[in-house]
Scaffold this motif. Structure first.
Motif, short mmCIF file in Angstrom:
data_model
loop_
_atom_site.label_atom_id
_atom_site.label_comp_id
_atom_site.label_asym_id
_atom_site.label_seq_id
_atom_site.Cartn_x
_atom_site.Cartn_y
_atom_site.Cartn_z
N GLU A 150 59.53 -5.10 57.20
CA GLU A 150 59.18 -5.45 55.87
C GLU A 150 59.26 -4.72 54.36
OE1 GLU A 150 54.71 -4.53 54.88
OE2 GLU A 150 54.85 -4.04 56.86
N LEU A 151 59.94 -3.12 54.47
CA LEU A 151 60.60 -3.10 53.37
C LEU A 151 62.22 -3.36 53.26
CD1 LEU A 151 60.97 -0.78 51.30
CD2 LEU A 151 62.26 0.29 53.33
N ARG A 152 62.32 -4.36 53.52
CA ARG A 152 64.09 -5.06 53.36
C ARG A 152 63.59 -6.90 52.30
NH1 ARG A 152 66.36 -5.89 57.57
NH2 ARG A 152 65.67 -6.64 58.62
N GLU A 153 61.55 -7.19 53.38
CA GLU A 153 61.58 -8.44 52.63
C GLU A 153 61.60 -8.14 50.79
OE1 GLU A 153 59.26 -9.86 56.07
OE2 GLU A 153 60.60 -10.68 56.92
N GLU A 154 60.21 -7.24 51.38
CA GLU A 154 59.71 -6.50 49.60
C GLU A 154 60.77 -5.93 48.85
OE1 GLU A 154 56.38 -6.12 49.28
OE2 GLU A 154 55.72 -6.34 50.59
N LEU A 155 61.64 -5.98 49.49
CA LEU A 155 63.18 -5.46 48.44
C LEU A 155 63.58 -7.07 47.78
CD1 LEU A 155 64.39 -1.71 49.38
CD2 LEU A 155 63.02 -2.80 47.50
N LEU A 156 63.32 -7.74 49.35
CA LEU A 156 64.60 -8.88 47.81
C LEU A 156 63.83 -9.88 47.33
CD1 LEU A 156 65.78 -10.11 51.99
CD2 LEU A 156 66.72 -9.87 49.90
N THR A 157 62.31 -9.42 47.38
CA THR A 157 61.36 -10.50 46.38
C THR A 157 62.23 -9.92 44.54
OG1 THR A 157 59.41 -9.03 46.40
CG2 THR A 157 60.11 -10.33 47.48
#
Length: 382
Positions: A150-157
């Protein structure tokens, strides 16, 4: 039985005494609580050892079982639930179980080294503002603990063209992130979820301190040791000046190769003939990783034989040295522990190993039946 005190020959700065490999072995085992089990509490042991290597969830429990009298795994688990100990990336960029106090002081000590790791990932972080990334990640994990995905996906935005792994590594390097419970609790499970150590503990980290106190504590748990030994354990560089600053407070020795070793004046250095009972250590125990020169515990012939490829196994200390590997498998309600010796064992050694293994299985598994075997499960391709 207490270990006999070994009186080292008189020495001077110009002509320091030489410590044999066996003398270094017994001194280190004594400080690692491996010559005889200690009555100290789990929390005190975690502090004394400056943390427990914890890439996997079970090894910290096995590390304490090998060292403490009457150890109950629930004691460490309760410390994790009460946030008196935490799982955090610290020494050598490796996940460790530390006391809360050490998590707030050791991580700042190695923070610069963690940030230098990002050079390896610079291509995947092109165009990424690292200060902004740290701020965003901090806000996200302090809103609530976040699973890594989830943290990775948030940063990818925010940085869709960046390498996803590099973004996650950057957050881990820039921020002191802890794995929150129930991850790591005894007999329970949970995915990795992260928040900052300050948020989890409800108090700020201290300022970055000089490593002097950490060097002294290291010697108390791993000494006698060289400058390179300390640097290998901590994952730091350029600490020779720290040892020079501390030199008036320390004793100096040489090992059999002529390397200078430092030690605390009152630290135990047992007689090299002190008996060392067999001990079962889990994979990545810090005893096996705490020195640049590991021959005080790992015979040269057994270097690299704790596993094959990326698979690591437990290590058995026999007469104080790594001379066997072990693993546990479950078959229904039975726990089967297999020991693979790396040298010929005497009958008495096999008996002592079997007895120690049976005691460990009784405490550290919920199996109704236990079986200890000697056999081969690792092919080293020799």
């Amino acid at each position: 039985m207490a270990a006999k005190t070994h009186r080292t020959a008189a020495h001077s700065a110009a002509h320091p005494a030489v410590l044999s490999t066996r003398e270094l072995n017994r001194a280190t085992l004594d400080r690692q609580l491996l010559l005889r089990r200690s009555p100290m509490s789990a929390k005190d042991a975690v502090a004394h050892l400056l943390g427990l290597q914890a890439q996997n969830t079970k090894p910290p429990y096995f590390q304490l079982y090998a060292r403490l009298a009457d150890f109950d795994p629930e004691e460490l688990s309760a410390l994790m639930e009460s946030r008196e100990v935490v799982r955090i990336v610290s020494l050598r960029s490796t996940l460790h179980t530390h006391t809360a106090d050490d998590a707030l002081t050791l991580r700042p000590l190695v923070q610069a080294a963690r940030e230098r790791e990002l050079k390896t990932f610079r291509r995947g972080l092109e165009g990424v503002d690292l200060d902004r990334l740290a701020g965003l990640a901090k806000d996200l994990v302090e809103q609530r603990p976040r699973p890594v995905k989830e943290l990775r996906e948030e940063l990818l935005t925010h940085w869709p063209d960046a390498d996803p792994l590099a973004l996650t590594v950057a957050a881990r390097c820039l921020l002191p992130l802890v794995q929150v419970t129930p991850r790591g609790l005894w007999g329970r499970s949970g995915q990795v979820a992260l928040t900052t150590v300050e948020h989890w503990l409800g108090r700020p980290a201290g300022p970055v301190a000089a490593p002097d106190a950490t060097v002294l504590r290291y010697l108390g748990a791993f000494g006698p040791a060289s400058v390179m030994d300390f640097q290998s354990w901590a994952g730091l560089t350029r600490t020779k000046e720290v040892f020079e600053r501390l030199r008036p407070r320390l004793l100096t020795f040489r090992d059999e190769r002529g390397v200078e070793l430092f030690d605390l004046p009152d630290a135990p250095r047992p007689d090299p003939d002190t008996p060392a009972p067999p001990r079962f250590l889990p994979e990545f125990d810090n005893l096996l990783l705490g020195h640049a020169d590991r021959t005080r515990v790992i015979p040269a012939v057994n270097k690299g034989r704790n596993g094959v490829g990326n698979q690591a196994y437990g290590s058995v200390l026999i007469d104080g040295f790594f001379d066997a590997v072990w693993r546990v498998e479950r078959e229904g309600g039975a726990a089967i522990l297999t020991v693979q010796p790396l040298r010929s064992l005497a009958r008495a050694e096999r008996r002592e190993i079997t007895e120690e293994a049976a005691r460990m299985l009784a405490v550290m598994t919920d199996a109704t039946d236990h079986d200890v075997r000697f056999g081969t499960f690792l092919d080293y391709g020799d």
